[in-house]
Every structure is written in C-alpha cells, then in structure tokens.
Design an enzyme around this catalytic site. Sequence first.
Site, PDB file in Angstrom:
ATOM      1  N   THR A   1      24.645 -23.293  26.778  1.00  0.00           N
ATOM      2  CA  THR A   1      25.985 -22.668  27.664  1.00  0.00           C
ATOM      3  C   THR A   1      25.287 -21.749  28.856  1.00  0.00           C
ATOM      4  O   THR A   1      24.512 -21.512  28.112  1.00  0.00           O
ATOM      5  CB  THR A   1      26.693 -21.539  27.024  1.00  0.00           C
ATOM      6  OG1 THR A   1      27.412 -20.557  27.487  1.00  0.00           O
ATOM      7  CG2 THR A   1      25.490 -20.397  25.720  1.00  0.00           C
ATOM      8  N   ASP A   2      26.078 -21.605  30.102  1.00  0.00           N
ATOM      9  CA  ASP A   2      25.799 -21.136  30.965  1.00  0.00           C
ATOM     10  C   ASP A   2      25.659 -19.094  30.645  1.00  0.00           C
ATOM     11  O   ASP A   2      25.177 -18.517  30.885  1.00  0.00           O
ATOM     12  CB  ASP A   2      26.771 -21.250  32.152  1.00  0.00           C
ATOM     13  CG  ASP A   2      28.230 -20.562  32.077  1.00  0.00           C
ATOM     14  OD1 ASP A   2      28.889 -19.944  30.351  1.00  0.00           O
ATOM     15  OD2 ASP A   2      29.096 -20.168  32.447  1.00  0.00           O
ATOM     16  N   GLU A   3      26.439 -18.618  29.478  1.00  0.00           N
ATOM     17  CA  GLU A   3      26.206 -17.264  28.855  1.00  0.00           C
ATOM     18  C   GLU A   3      24.205 -16.721  28.828  1.00  0.00           C
ATOM     19  O   GLU A   3      24.246 -16.207  28.874  1.00  0.00           O
ATOM     20  CB  GLU A   3      27.133 -17.543  27.934  1.00  0.00           C
ATOM     21  CG  GLU A   3      28.270 -18.305  27.890  1.00  0.00           C
ATOM     22  CD  GLU A   3      29.059 -16.736  27.123  1.00  0.00           C
ATOM     23  OE1 GLU A   3      29.299 -15.681  26.533  1.00  0.00           O
ATOM     24  OE2 GLU A   3      30.897 -16.987  27.285  1.00  0.00           O
TER      25      GLU A   3
ATOM     26  N   TYR B   1      26.364 -13.733  20.318  1.00  0.00           N
ATOM     27  CA  TYR B   1      26.492 -15.266  20.487  1.00  0.00           C
ATOM     28  C   TYR B   1      25.290 -15.508  21.782  1.00  0.00           C
ATOM     29  O   TYR B   1      24.872 -16.616  21.387  1.00  0.00           O
ATOM     30  CB  TYR B   1      27.997 -15.768  21.828  1.00  0.00           C
ATOM     31  CG  TYR B   1      28.793 -16.745  22.461  1.00  0.00           C
ATOM     32  CD1 TYR B   1      28.159 -17.818  20.879  1.00  0.00           C
ATOM     33  CD2 TYR B   1      27.810 -16.596  23.094  1.00  0.00           C
ATOM     34  CE1 TYR B   1      28.005 -19.452  21.820  1.00  0.00           C
ATOM     35  CE2 TYR B   1      28.647 -17.884  23.711  1.00  0.00           C
ATOM     36  CZ  TYR B   1      28.386 -19.447  22.991  1.00  0.00           C
ATOM     37  OH  TYR B   1      28.751 -20.937  23.957  1.00  0.00           O
TER      38      TYR B   1
ATOM     39  N   LYS C   1      22.305 -18.329  20.902  1.00  0.00           N
ATOM     40  CA  LYS C   1      22.653 -18.959  21.977  1.00  0.00           C
ATOM     41  C   LYS C   1      20.905 -19.684  22.921  1.00  0.00           C
ATOM     42  O   LYS C   1      20.817 -20.997  22.955  1.00  0.00           O
ATOM     43  CB  LYS C   1      23.707 -19.628  23.275  1.00  0.00           C
ATOM     44  CG  LYS C   1      24.851 -20.099  22.611  1.00  0.00           C
ATOM     45  CD  LYS C   1      25.067 -21.353  21.603  1.00  0.00           C
ATOM     46  CE  LYS C   1      25.218 -22.541  22.518  1.00  0.00           C
ATOM     47  NZ  LYS C   1      25.507 -23.775  21.356  1.00  0.00           N
TER      48      LYS C   1
HETATM   49  P1  NAD Z   1      34.256 -24.730  18.651  1.00  0.00           P
HETATM   50  O1  NAD Z   1      34.317 -23.427  17.556  1.00  0.00           O
HETATM   51  O2  NAD Z   1      35.509 -25.429  19.307  1.00  0.00           O
HETATM   52  O3  NAD Z   1      33.682 -26.124  17.349  1.00  0.00           O
HETATM   53  C1  NAD Z   1      32.372 -25.512  16.608  1.00  0.00           C
HETATM   54  C2  NAD Z   1      31.984 -26.592  15.511  1.00  0.00           C
HETATM   55  O4  NAD Z   1      31.565 -27.081  14.986  1.00  0.00           O
HETATM   56  C3  NAD Z   1      33.232 -26.381  14.415  1.00  0.00           C
HETATM   57  O5  NAD Z   1      34.183 -28.140  14.659  1.00  0.00           O
HETATM   58  C4  NAD Z   1      32.961 -26.233  13.325  1.00  0.00           C
HETATM   59  O6  NAD Z   1      33.612 -26.768  12.740  1.00  0.00           O
HETATM   60  C5  NAD Z   1      31.138 -26.418  14.272  1.00  0.00           C
HETATM   61  N1  NAD Z   1      30.224 -26.023  12.436  1.00  0.00           N
HETATM   62  C6  NAD Z   1      30.280 -24.296  13.079  1.00  0.00           C
HETATM   63  N2  NAD Z   1      29.427 -24.027  12.222  1.00  0.00           N
HETATM   64  C7  NAD Z   1      28.729 -25.326  11.951  1.00  0.00           C
HETATM   65  C8  NAD Z   1      27.198 -25.050  10.624  1.00  0.00           C
HETATM   66  N3  NAD Z   1      26.386 -24.316  10.277  1.00  0.00           N
HETATM   67  N4  NAD Z   1      27.172 -26.399  10.302  1.00  0.00           N
HETATM   68  C9  NAD Z   1      28.182 -27.585  11.146  1.00  0.00           C
HETATM   69  N5  NAD Z   1      28.729 -27.509  11.619  1.00  0.00           N
HETATM   70  C10 NAD Z   1      29.033 -26.624  12.483  1.00  0.00           C
HETATM   71  O7  NAD Z   1      32.508 -24.780  19.787  1.00  0.00           O
HETATM   72  P2  NAD Z   1      33.165 -25.442  21.205  1.00  0.00           P
HETATM   73  O8  NAD Z   1      33.763 -24.788  22.171  1.00  0.00           O
HETATM   74  O9  NAD Z   1      33.353 -26.625  21.114  1.00  0.00           O
HETATM   75  O10 NAD Z   1      31.452 -25.446  21.281  1.00  0.00           O
HETATM   76  C11 NAD Z   1      30.862 -26.764  21.506  1.00  0.00           C
HETATM   77  C12 NAD Z   1      29.199 -25.973  21.527  1.00  0.00           C
HETATM   78  O11 NAD Z   1      29.547 -26.224  23.184  1.00  0.00           O
HETATM   79  C13 NAD Z   1      28.570 -25.126  21.112  1.00  0.00           C
HETATM   80  O12 NAD Z   1      27.530 -25.389  20.885  1.00  0.00           O
HETATM   81  C14 NAD Z   1      29.363 -24.584  22.720  1.00  0.00           C
HETATM   82  O13 NAD Z   1      28.331 -23.031  22.871  1.00  0.00           O
HETATM   83  C15 NAD Z   1      28.501 -24.978  23.231  1.00  0.00           C
HETATM   84  N6  NAD Z   1      29.413 -24.936  25.177  1.00  0.00           N
HETATM   85  C16 NAD Z   1      30.609 -24.147  24.976  1.00  0.00           C
HETATM   86  C17 NAD Z   1      30.708 -23.992  25.718  1.00  0.00           C
HETATM   87  C18 NAD Z   1      32.931 -23.711  25.761  1.00  0.00           C
HETATM   88  O14 NAD Z   1      33.299 -23.531  26.818  1.00  0.00           O
HETATM   89  N7  NAD Z   1      34.011 -24.204  25.123  1.00  0.00           N
HETATM   90  C19 NAD Z   1      30.731 -24.240  27.535  1.00  0.00           C
HETATM   91  C20 NAD Z   1      29.574 -24.280  26.846  1.00  0.00           C
HETATM   92  C21 NAD Z   1      28.660 -24.511  26.312  1.00  0.00           C
HETATM   93  O1  DAU Z   2      30.333 -19.899  29.204  1.00  0.00           O
HETATM   94  C1  DAU Z   2      30.600 -20.858  28.551  1.00  0.00           C
HETATM   95  C2  DAU Z   2      31.410 -20.031  27.242  1.00  0.00           C
HETATM   96  O2  DAU Z   2      32.913 -20.049  27.795  1.00  0.00           O
HETATM   97  C3  DAU Z   2      31.315 -20.904  25.874  1.00  0.00           C
HETATM   98  O3  DAU Z   2      29.840 -20.403  25.468  1.00  0.00           O
HETATM   99  C4  DAU Z   2      31.699 -19.671  24.851  1.00  0.00           C
HETATM  100  O4  DAU Z   2      31.159 -20.858  23.853  1.00  0.00           O
HETATM  101  C5  DAU Z   2      32.897 -19.429  25.340  1.00  0.00           C
HETATM  102  O5  DAU Z   2      33.734 -18.880  24.269  1.00  0.00           O
HETATM  103  C6  DAU Z   2      33.312 -19.358  26.279  1.00  0.00           C
HETATM  104  O6  DAU Z   2      33.344 -17.928  26.758  1.00  0.00           O
HETATM  105  P1  DAU Z   2      33.946 -16.708  27.019  1.00  0.00           P
HETATM  106  O7  DAU Z   2      33.980 -14.800  26.491  1.00  0.00           O
HETATM  107  O8  DAU Z   2      33.715 -16.396  28.772  1.00  0.00           O
HETATM  108  O9  DAU Z   2      35.712 -17.399  27.323  1.00  0.00           O
HETATM  109  P2  DAU Z   2      36.561 -16.782  26.156  1.00  0.00           P
HETATM  110  O10 DAU Z   2      37.834 -17.753  26.589  1.00  0.00           O
HETATM  111  O11 DAU Z   2      36.661 -15.544  24.881  1.00  0.00           O
HETATM  112  O12 DAU Z   2      37.068 -15.845  27.575  1.00  0.00           O
HETATM  113  C7  DAU Z   2      37.490 -16.166  28.867  1.00  0.00           C
HETATM  114  C8  DAU Z   2      36.916 -15.049  29.558  1.00  0.00           C
HETATM  115  O13 DAU Z   2      38.885 -14.253  29.482  1.00  0.00           O
HETATM  116  C9  DAU Z   2      36.747 -13.293  29.304  1.00  0.00           C
HETATM  117  O14 DAU Z   2      35.452 -13.133  30.572  1.00  0.00           O
HETATM  118  C10 DAU Z   2      37.286 -12.828  28.532  1.00  0.00           C
HETATM  119  C11 DAU Z   2      38.796 -12.554  28.668  1.00  0.00           C
HETATM  120  N1  DAU Z   2      39.778 -12.769  27.700  1.00  0.00           N
HETATM  121  C12 DAU Z   2      39.441 -13.411  27.103  1.00  0.00           C
HETATM  122  C13 DAU Z   2      40.738 -13.251  25.825  1.00  0.00           C
HETATM  123  C14 DAU Z   2      40.279 -14.352  25.315  1.00  0.00           C
HETATM  124  C15 DAU Z   2      40.873 -11.969  28.088  1.00  0.00           C
HETATM  125  O15 DAU Z   2      41.088 -11.045  28.732  1.00  0.00           O
HETATM  126  N2  DAU Z   2      41.654 -11.566  26.814  1.00  0.00           N
HETATM  127  C16 DAU Z   2      41.335 -12.641  26.012  1.00  0.00           C
HETATM  128  O16 DAU Z   2      42.191 -12.475  24.937  1.00  0.00           O
END
Ligand code: NAD
Ligand code: DAU
Length: 339
Positions: A126-128, A150, A154
């Site tokens: 992730t970019d984080e 988190y 990662k």
């Molecule tokens: P999500 O939380 O929607 O899904 C995570 C999935 O992983 C779920 O289906 C959960 O059941 C499964 N899981 C969790 N722990 C597990 C374990 N121990 N064994 C097997 N399965 C397990 O997450 P997402 O948003 O779909 O993210 C997927 C991947 O992409 C993650 O690695 C996340 O860090 C990365 N990512 C997400 C974003 C985003 O914005 N959503 C951005 C960049 C990277």
């Molecule tokens: O940048 C990639 C990441 O983006 C992924 O790696 C993570 O898995 C994913 O959860 C996401 O992280 P963020 O913390 O950026 O996403 P989130 O949707 O939780 O929050 C986005 C922005 O919105 C952040 O600045 C916090 C703010 N926020 C979030 C929630 C849930 C609010 O202001 N209110 C809220 O209730």
Amino acid sequence: MKTCLITGGSGFVGSNFVRHILHKDSDCRVINVDKLTYAGNPANLCDIENDDRYTFVHGDICDPEIIGEIFRNEKPDVVINFAAETHVDRSIGSPDDFIRTDVFGVFTLLEASKQYGVSLFLQVSTDEVYGSIDEGSFQEHDQLLPSSPYSASKAGGDRLAYSYYVTYNLPVIITRASNNYGPNQYPEKLIPLFVTNALENRPLPVYGDGKNVRDWLFVNDHCSAIVFIIKNGENGEVYNVGGSNELMNIEITHSILEHLGKDEELIQYVEDRKGHDFRYSLDCSKLRQLGWEPEHSFPEALAETVDWYKSNEKWWKPIKSGEFRNYYEKHYKLPYANE
Ligand code: NAD
Ligand code: DAU
C-alpha cells in the site's frame, strides 16, 4: 492452464480481482484462500462460485498446515497476496491481528512458496508504507516511514517479501496502491460509509477539518494494473499504482452528497483519527513508462460506485446491522440507530 493462488479473495479488492482475472484470462484457474473475517464476504463472489475454474478454501494464511496442503494439492504458479487486516482505525484500537496477518501471514506464504516453488509471488502492499508527504510524491526507492500499526505491519510484509527475493531468489514483485473505491467495499471505509450513511440519512463523520488528502484509484484499475505487472513487471521490483486523483476528504463528502441529492447538514465533524496521515501521494511514472495507466475518470467511477451502493442495499444492509454496528458505536461514540 495457469493456477493462481489468490489470498483474501473474498474481500473488497480481492473479489474484484478474482472476477477480473477469470474474465480476462481464459487460461487461468483461481484458488481463493480466505479466512472470512468480518471483512470477507462470500456474497462478493456469488456470481462466480459455480465457475469450474474457481475453487474456494476457507483458511488462514497464518496456518502453515492449510497453506502447505494447498501448495501440495494445487501447485500454484502465481501467488497474489491480498489477505490482510486493512482498516487503519481498527489497527489503532487493536493492532494484534494486523501484526499476525500482515506480517506473519506473509511469512507463512513466502515459506510455502520457497519450499514448493512458484513462478511469481506478488505482494499487494500500500502507499501508506511511505507515510505522509506534505508536498511532492513518493517514488519506489524512497524511505518507508509508516505511522499506524496497519501501515507498519504492511511495511513489514512488504520488506519481508523483498528479503525472500534477495536472500532466496524467490521471484517476488511488490505493488503499492493508493486508496481504492468501487463495489463491495466494506462500509467502514470512507466512501462506502458515507454513501450508505447518506442513503440512511445518518450523519457523515468527517475526521478533523476534513482537509486530509488521499489519491483515489478505481478498484478495476487496481486489478488491471496487477494483471499488467504480472505480465510485464520485473522480479525484485516495487511498483506504485495510483489513480492521479488527489482530493481532500471534504471534497469527496460534498461530491457524494451532491450525487445523492442529500443535504450538507448531514456532515458532522468529529474527533480526528490518532496520528492521522495528512497526505498520501505516489509518483507512478515507473509503471506508466512500462505502459499501464488507469482507464477510469474519478467523477464517472465515483458516480458508478455511489449508484452501485444505491442499488445494492441487499448487500450492505445486513452488514450494517451486524458486527459493523458494534464497531461503529464503539469507534465513533455515536449511536448507530436513528430510527
Ligand atoms: P478487505 O479488508 O476488504 O479484505 C481483506 C480480506 O482478507 C478479507 O476477505 C478477509 O477475510 C481476508 N483475510 C484477513 N485475514 C486473513 C487471514 N489471516 N487469512 C486469510 N484471509 C484473511 O481489504 P481490501 O481493501 O480488499 O484490501 C486487500 C489488500 O489490498 C490488502 O492487502 C490491502 O492492504 C491492500 N490495499 C488495499 C487498498 C484499499 O484502498 N482498499 C489500497 C492499497 C492496498
Ligand atoms: O492508501 C491506501 C489505504 O487506503 C489502504 O492501504 C487501506 O487498507 C485503506 O483502508 C485506506 O486507508 P485510509 O485510512 O486512507 O482509508 P479510510 O477510508 O479509512 O479513510 C480515508 C480518509 O477519510 C482518511 O483521511 C480518514 C478519513 N475518514 C475516514 C473514515 C472511515 C473520515 O474522515 N471519516 C471516517 O469515518
């Protein structure tokens, strides 16, 4: 036929990816191993569960026995690791599972890949992991300064995967994507939370002053980037995957309300997230030069996403009345029910 082991395929990005790769690559079969945590939802893949190129295994990536058995039986060519604990706010409240899955789970998968051999291990990072940046954008070789449990977990998984490339010559590629949005995202994350709250006329809880910036990437673009990188990426390399759509949270909030025709009075400023990263920004020139770019414009894909939640209440209503409700009331210190 190539076998892809996809972990976390029942979550948001993973399920969109499973559907994407089965559609794009007729020569591919998919094994999805997912623990089905609160974020994993079999309904995300109900349309393909009977596809004979798709197999689901209910399992934990931290369990070497299950993982070993999958490798022995299925002999995957490619591993794509999506499985993770993913919500920053939950990692602040209870980091344990993040360290377990996002570090130890990656270790378990790397060990099995080393033992049985694979042609590629793709770690979805992730970019984080870079941390926050006030100006400019991060390149792949910049230092990592993750700041939440988190992102630190990662970063651990990301660098552990790299170490298996350097030390054991395992073919590893790492992708670092920005904030995804689209269908089937668990409604704890900003966009699906705000869309579904607005649809229910509940407050939209904006953290701090709402001026924090994220880069938004439509989930299908993330999927196409991963397929592209599997074909064109080089082992040992990291690829930033961004959407080139940097926006303040409050701007997104206004867009959602406007699209739904809802009143701005639903906006409620709440206590800021602890250690809230101000801005994420990726320099994606490495991937662009290789030939990939996102296809979706933000306004159109956001509208498509909002409409998806509007027409799929049967997907999110049960989620919001279950585990989510306890989480919401504890986290936001707001009553969820306003009936
Ligand atoms: P999500 O939380 O929607 O899904 C995570 C999935 O992983 C779920 O289906 C959960 O059941 C499964 N899981 C969790 N722990 C597990 C374990 N121990 N064994 C097997 N399965 C397990 O997450 P997402 O948003 O779909 O993210 C997927 C991947 O992409 C993650 O690695 C996340 O860090 C990365 N990512 C997400 C974003 C985003 O914005 N959503 C951005 C960049 C990277
Ligand atoms: O940048 C990639 C990441 O983006 C992924 O790696 C993570 O898995 C994913 O959860 C996401 O992280 P963020 O913390 O950026 O996403 P989130 O949707 O939780 O929050 C986005 C922005 O919105 C952040 O600045 C916090 C703010 N926020 C979030 C929630 C849930 C609010 O202001 N209110 C809220 O209730």
